[in-house]
Design an enzyme around this catalytic site. Structure first.
Site, PDB file in Angstrom:
ATOM      1  N   GLY A 215      19.109  23.342  35.497  1.00  0.00           N
ATOM      2  CA  GLY A 215      17.695  23.030  35.332  1.00  0.00           C
ATOM      3  C   GLY A 215      17.492  21.651  34.738  1.00  0.00           C
ATOM      4  N   SER A 216      16.515  21.543  33.864  1.00  0.00           N
ATOM      5  CA  SER A 216      16.057  20.221  33.415  1.00  0.00           C
ATOM      6  C   SER A 216      17.016  19.467  32.503  1.00  0.00           C
ATOM      7  CB  SER A 216      14.698  20.357  32.724  1.00  0.00           C
ATOM      8  OG  SER A 216      13.694  20.674  33.674  1.00  0.00           O
TER       9      SER A 216
END
Length: 482
Positions: A215-216
């Site tokens: 993810g981020s």
């Protein structure tokens, strides 16, 4: 007739020569490879006959052997914090072999380093104690990190290490198991069935062997690629709530909860990083191209394994056949995977002014007389980013920490991540950070949202764990090896 006999004799001679050559290679050149193989039944029997060396961390004995007076065989036991350390230390079983450090350092622990042939043994070797293996892990921090995951019932991993050296201070993995039950012949069968039936896979070191979508937190790598290709913290990017994936029939990629960043419109990279704006990083990824993202991922070690003394997965950027795949990969989704160890190394590389160090968990090996026979030295693998680029990303990570938690004087630089991985499943949630004052970097992943399920974010679930580990981590000892 004589010709046939001569032909047969020549063929027989050649076969004998081939057999002797193969025998010489196996017994002389590859003896240790086969001798230490975990499937070698003779090795499994010898596990009971050898006084293995201890495995220690910070002076605490994690694994030791004692002789059973009734059977005359040696029994392996794990006297301190077995659940906390099992995924790193592993187990020794005469039924199921060895794992983790017990497996990778088996030759040294048994005193059978392959330096002398088995044909030359005197029969007295079993009475000699094997070498001790001293780990870099801090026992207090390891127990603390494990409890942060285990007490709430989370499945996941925590890794803390020294950015300046690569020395691993903690490597917690849940779910875990008690290696004593596998080492003990009386309970080994039932214990083996139990751990293998557990869907959480407790025998796996989730910190090094499990690859998950980041993810981020992967936006650190995307940012590194952007800086290398002309972007600055003030470069304008879109803050709109969604962006259409190129090459698709109108499929949108959205920000978290479908919200616009900072009201939408144009936002600088520093704001996009702090607010983790997906649309902004998609735009930047598409602009700089697949080669730039591949190059940055490679410089941070994605797709590479470490010579750690533990089995570890290599992670992957995945294939980038088109712009839609590139767009999703730029925010750490699609086929991008990382281990918690790789995530910790990523944060540590930024903390170490761009220099990526080889992580290690074994400090040294000592013989029965206390003499050091093997010692790990810090190794710089490469420069992932320049010192100036590292300073810029550090400043962006400070902004991310302040946005997520406010300024409380902790001085941490961080990035959170919330990774989708299956339709309808709760996300895996991440937090990476470092404390430059303590020379400690940390990565935390909690699988399937922890106690918050589908509503979980990295800032809510993994962030408090990572911050607690940073607070508990010891500062480097004056004069310690770096």
């Amino acid at each position: 007739m004589n010709k046939s006999i001569r032909y047969g004799a020549v063929v027989s001679l050649l076969l004998i020569v081939a057999l002797l050559v193969n025998f010489t290679i196996v017994q002389g050149m590859r003896e240790d490879e086969y001798a230490q193989n975990e499937h070698n039944s003779r090795t499994l029997m010898e596990l009971k006959q050898v006084n293995r060396g201890n495995i220690l961390a910070g002076g605490t004995v994690l694994a030791e052997s004692y002789r059973n007076e009734n059977t005359g065989y040696y029994q392996r036991t794990y006297p301190n914090m077995p659940f906390s350390f099992a995924p790193i230390v592993g187990y020794v079983s005469d039924q199921f072999g060895t794992s983790q450090v017990e497996a990778s350092y088996n030759g040294l622990l048994t005193g059978d380093t392959g330096s002398s042939s088995r044909f030359l043994r005197t029969g007295k070797e079993d009475a000699q104690k094997g070498d001790d293996v001293d780990l870099t892990l801090d026992p207090n921090l390891q127990a603390f990190a494990y409890d942060q995951l285990a007490k709430p019932g989370y499945d996941g991993a925590v890794v803390a290490l020294r950015p300046s050296s690569g020395e691993v201070l903690a490597m917690a993995s849940t779910p875990s198991y008690d290696p004593n039950t596998i080492a003990n012949p009386d309970s080994a069968g039932d214990a083996w069935a139990e751990v293998n039936d557990n869907p959480g896979k407790p025998l796996l070191n989730h910190a090094t062997q499990e690859q998950l979508p980041p993810g981020s937190i992967f936006k650190i790598i995307t940012t590194a690629a952007g800086l290398r290709n002309g972007y600055t913290p003030d470069s304008p990017l879109t803050g709109e709530a969604q962006i259409i994936l190129p090459g698709t029939e109108g499929i949108p990629l959205t920000n978290y909860a479908g919200q616009a960043c900072a009201g939408g419109g144009q936002v600088p990279l520093r704001t996009a990083f702090a607010l983790s704006c997906n649309t902004a990083f998609v735009q930047m990824g598409l602009d700089m191209g697949a080669d730039a993202l591949r190059d940055a991922a490679d410089r941070f070690g994605i797709g590479q394994r470490y010579d750690l003394g533990l089995p570890n997965a290599n992670g992957s950027l995945g294939d980038l056949p088109g712009p839609a795949e590139l767009a999703q990969s730029a925010i750490g989704q699609r086929d991008v995977t990382m281990t918690a160890l790789q995530a910790a190394v990523m944060a540590a590389t930024i903390a170490n002014k761009g220099k990526r160090m080889q992580p290690y968990v074994v400090r040294q090996v000592r013989d029965a007389d206390g003499k050091t026979v093997q010692e790990t030295k810090p190794v710089e693998l490469n420069e992932a980013v320049t010192e100036e680029e590292a300073a810029t990303i550090t400043d962006l990570m400070y902004g991310s920490e302040r946005w997520s938690y406010g300024y409380d004087g902790n001085g941490y630089a961080s990035k959170t991540g919330t990774a989708e991985h299956a339709e309808g499943a709760a996300p895996h949630v991440w937090y990476v950070a470092f404390d430059p004052q303590k020379d400690v970097a940390v990565a935390v992943v909690v699988k399937n949202g922890g106690h918050l399920g589908e509503a979980a974010t990295g800032g809510q679930v993994s962030g408090p764990i990572g911050r607690a580990v940073l607070r508990a981590a010891p500062a480097p000892v004056e004069g310690a090896q770096r």
